[in-house]
Design a protein around this motif. Structure first.
Motif, PDB file in Angstrom:
ATOM      1  N   ALA A   1      23.935 -18.122  33.491  1.00  0.00           N
ATOM      2  CA  ALA A   1      24.695 -19.337  32.226  1.00  0.00           C
ATOM      3  C   ALA A   1      23.584 -19.384  31.043  1.00  0.00           C
ATOM      4  CB  ALA A   1      24.328 -21.055  32.452  1.00  0.00           C
ATOM      5  N   TYR A   2      22.212 -18.891  31.084  1.00  0.00           N
ATOM      6  CA  TYR A   2      22.113 -18.895  30.242  1.00  0.00           C
ATOM      7  C   TYR A   2      21.808 -17.311  29.553  1.00  0.00           C
ATOM      8  CZ  TYR A   2      17.389 -16.889  27.692  1.00  0.00           C
ATOM      9  OH  TYR A   2      16.890 -16.501  26.675  1.00  0.00           O
TER      10      TYR A   2
ATOM     11  N   VAL B   1      23.350 -20.650  22.186  1.00  0.00           N
ATOM     12  CA  VAL B   1      21.463 -21.430  22.627  1.00  0.00           C
ATOM     13  C   VAL B   1      20.472 -20.090  22.000  1.00  0.00           C
ATOM     14  CG1 VAL B   1      21.740 -22.595  24.404  1.00  0.00           C
ATOM     15  CG2 VAL B   1      20.529 -20.345  24.867  1.00  0.00           C
ATOM     16  N   ASP B   2      19.238 -20.470  21.380  1.00  0.00           N
ATOM     17  CA  ASP B   2      17.931 -19.707  20.416  1.00  0.00           C
ATOM     18  C   ASP B   2      17.200 -19.170  21.951  1.00  0.00           C
ATOM     19  OD1 ASP B   2      17.682 -21.029  18.804  1.00  0.00           O
ATOM     20  OD2 ASP B   2      16.790 -22.879  18.722  1.00  0.00           O
ATOM     21  N   VAL B   3      17.374 -17.516  22.122  1.00  0.00           N
ATOM     22  CA  VAL B   3      15.996 -16.869  22.658  1.00  0.00           C
ATOM     23  C   VAL B   3      15.039 -17.789  23.548  1.00  0.00           C
ATOM     24  CG1 VAL B   3      15.156 -14.956  23.100  1.00  0.00           C
ATOM     25  CG2 VAL B   3      16.556 -14.819  21.232  1.00  0.00           C
TER      26      VAL B   3
ATOM     27  N   ASP C   1      21.015 -26.584  27.750  1.00  0.00           N
ATOM     28  CA  ASP C   1      21.578 -26.209  27.024  1.00  0.00           C
ATOM     29  C   ASP C   1      22.299 -25.455  26.726  1.00  0.00           C
ATOM     30  OD1 ASP C   1      20.040 -27.993  25.406  1.00  0.00           O
ATOM     31  OD2 ASP C   1      18.879 -27.158  24.448  1.00  0.00           O
ATOM     32  N   THR C   2      22.278 -24.629  28.113  1.00  0.00           N
ATOM     33  CA  THR C   2      22.680 -23.154  28.372  1.00  0.00           C
ATOM     34  C   THR C   2      24.272 -23.279  28.640  1.00  0.00           C
ATOM     35  OG1 THR C   2      21.532 -23.031  30.269  1.00  0.00           O
ATOM     36  CG2 THR C   2      20.453 -21.977  28.790  1.00  0.00           C
ATOM     37  N   GLY C   3      23.747 -24.609  29.355  1.00  0.00           N
ATOM     38  CA  GLY C   3      25.624 -25.404  29.657  1.00  0.00           C
ATOM     39  C   GLY C   3      26.344 -26.085  29.034  1.00  0.00           C
TER      40      GLY C   3
ATOM     41  N   SER D   1      29.916 -23.558  29.486  1.00  0.00           N
ATOM     42  CA  SER D   1      29.495 -25.399  30.478  1.00  0.00           C
ATOM     43  C   SER D   1      30.767 -25.604  31.747  1.00  0.00           C
ATOM     44  CB  SER D   1      30.249 -26.488  29.689  1.00  0.00           C
ATOM     45  OG  SER D   1      31.248 -26.228  28.950  1.00  0.00           O
ATOM     46  N   CYS D   2      32.286 -24.607  31.362  1.00  0.00           N
ATOM     47  CA  CYS D   2      32.328 -24.249  32.922  1.00  0.00           C
ATOM     48  C   CYS D   2      31.674 -24.014  34.150  1.00  0.00           C
ATOM     49  CB  CYS D   2      33.988 -23.857  32.232  1.00  0.00           C
ATOM     50  SG  CYS D   2      34.755 -24.405  31.389  1.00  0.00           S
ATOM     51  N   ILE D   3      31.538 -22.150  33.768  1.00  0.00           N
ATOM     52  CA  ILE D   3      30.524 -21.593  34.386  1.00  0.00           C
ATOM     53  C   ILE D   3      29.149 -22.187  35.143  1.00  0.00           C
ATOM     54  CG2 ILE D   3      29.255 -19.424  35.206  1.00  0.00           C
ATOM     55  CD1 ILE D   3      30.967 -18.304  33.044  1.00  0.00           C
ATOM     56  N   PHE D   4      28.789 -23.315  34.652  1.00  0.00           N
ATOM     57  CA  PHE D   4      27.667 -23.591  34.847  1.00  0.00           C
ATOM     58  C   PHE D   4      27.582 -24.863  36.066  1.00  0.00           C
ATOM     59  CE2 PHE D   4      24.468 -27.245  33.526  1.00  0.00           C
ATOM     60  CZ  PHE D   4      22.835 -26.626  34.286  1.00  0.00           C
ATOM     61  N   GLY D   5      29.083 -25.892  35.200  1.00  0.00           N
ATOM     62  CA  GLY D   5      29.463 -27.054  35.830  1.00  0.00           C
ATOM     63  C   GLY D   5      29.348 -26.599  37.554  1.00  0.00           C
TER      64      GLY D   5
END
Length: 236
Positions: A26-27, A36-38, A45-47, A53-57
């Motif tokens: 996700a990051y 997102v920032d590095v 925040d990465t999702g 967001s779909c993959i993270f969820g």
């Protein structure tokens, strides 16, 4: 027999690998899309935006299910160990079970409700996840020492204590600093008033999250020692 086929050690192995991939994948996607920032974004925040967001969820939900299975298997292992030794109070083992389950429930809430859309529910789920998770690994460290030498080795007991200690130390600044941070922003500027609070909170969040992963890594040897079976009783 291959080591990962012994007993139920495939459960913590899968949980550790899958959870690590959940955070990292996700990051990397969010970073590639410049969402997102590095430097140390919040894990949530990465999702926050699709498609990550779909993959993270999805990946977080799978991690939560694997976590529930692992927590339950650990509970049954301690319960069986306790039948002959009586070294761990049954009520303590049950409290650890419920703490682990509540932490996994918090993961499901975090995965389902994005922080930029339903912030209050997302934050409540994250708080449930971290409070229950830290309490679970701390209590399991106590259980490990109580069960010694029948359960884990002394080295593993100390490793669990060290990991849970790091999680506890990182948890408090994470929570305190979060109250001074604007949770709806995905990009941060070092000139922002809350930047130092945000950075401290984000770093501590990553530390706590990977402390959980390291803790479950210590389950691998224990889970080689047992299996679980389901008994089916059919009544006419």
């Amino acid at each position: 027999m291959l080591w990962f086929k012994q007993g139920l050690c495939v459960l913590p192995v899968f949980l550790v690998i899958w959870s690590s991939c959940t955070f990292i994948v996700a990051y990397l996607i969010a970073l590639f899309r410049h969402d997102v920032d590095v430097v140390f974004p919040y894990i949530s925040d990465t999702g926050a935006n699709p498609p990550e967001s779909c993959i993270f969820g999805l990946m977080t939900f799978v991690s939560a299910c694997a976590g529930m299975a692992t927590v339950y298997a650990r509970y049954k292992f301690v319960e069986k160990l306790n039948e002959d030794t009586r070294v761990v109070r049954p009520c303590v083992n049950k409290v650890a079970l419920w703490l682990g389950m509540m932490s996994c429930l918090g993961m499901c809430v975090v995965a389902t409700f994005q922080e930029t859309v339903v912030t209050d529910v997302h934050d409540a789920g994250a708080l449930l996840f971290f409070i229950s998770g830290v309490s679970y690994i701390a209590l399991q460290s106590v259980i490990s020492f109580s069960a010694y030498p029948y359960g884990s080795s002394l080295g593993v007991c100390w490793a669990r204590t060290g990991v849970s200690g790091i999680a506890v130390l990182a948890f408090f600044p994470m929570v305190v600093c979060t109250f001074f941070v604007d949770q709806t922003k995905l990009h941060r500027d070092p000139e922002d008033e809350d930047y130092h609070f945000y950075l401290t909170s984000a770093v501590c969040e990553w530390v706590v999250a990977f402390s959980f992963i390291c803790f479950f890594l210590t389950y691998i040897h224990d889970f080689k020692l047992f299996t679980l079976r389901v008994n089916l009783e059919y009544q006419m």
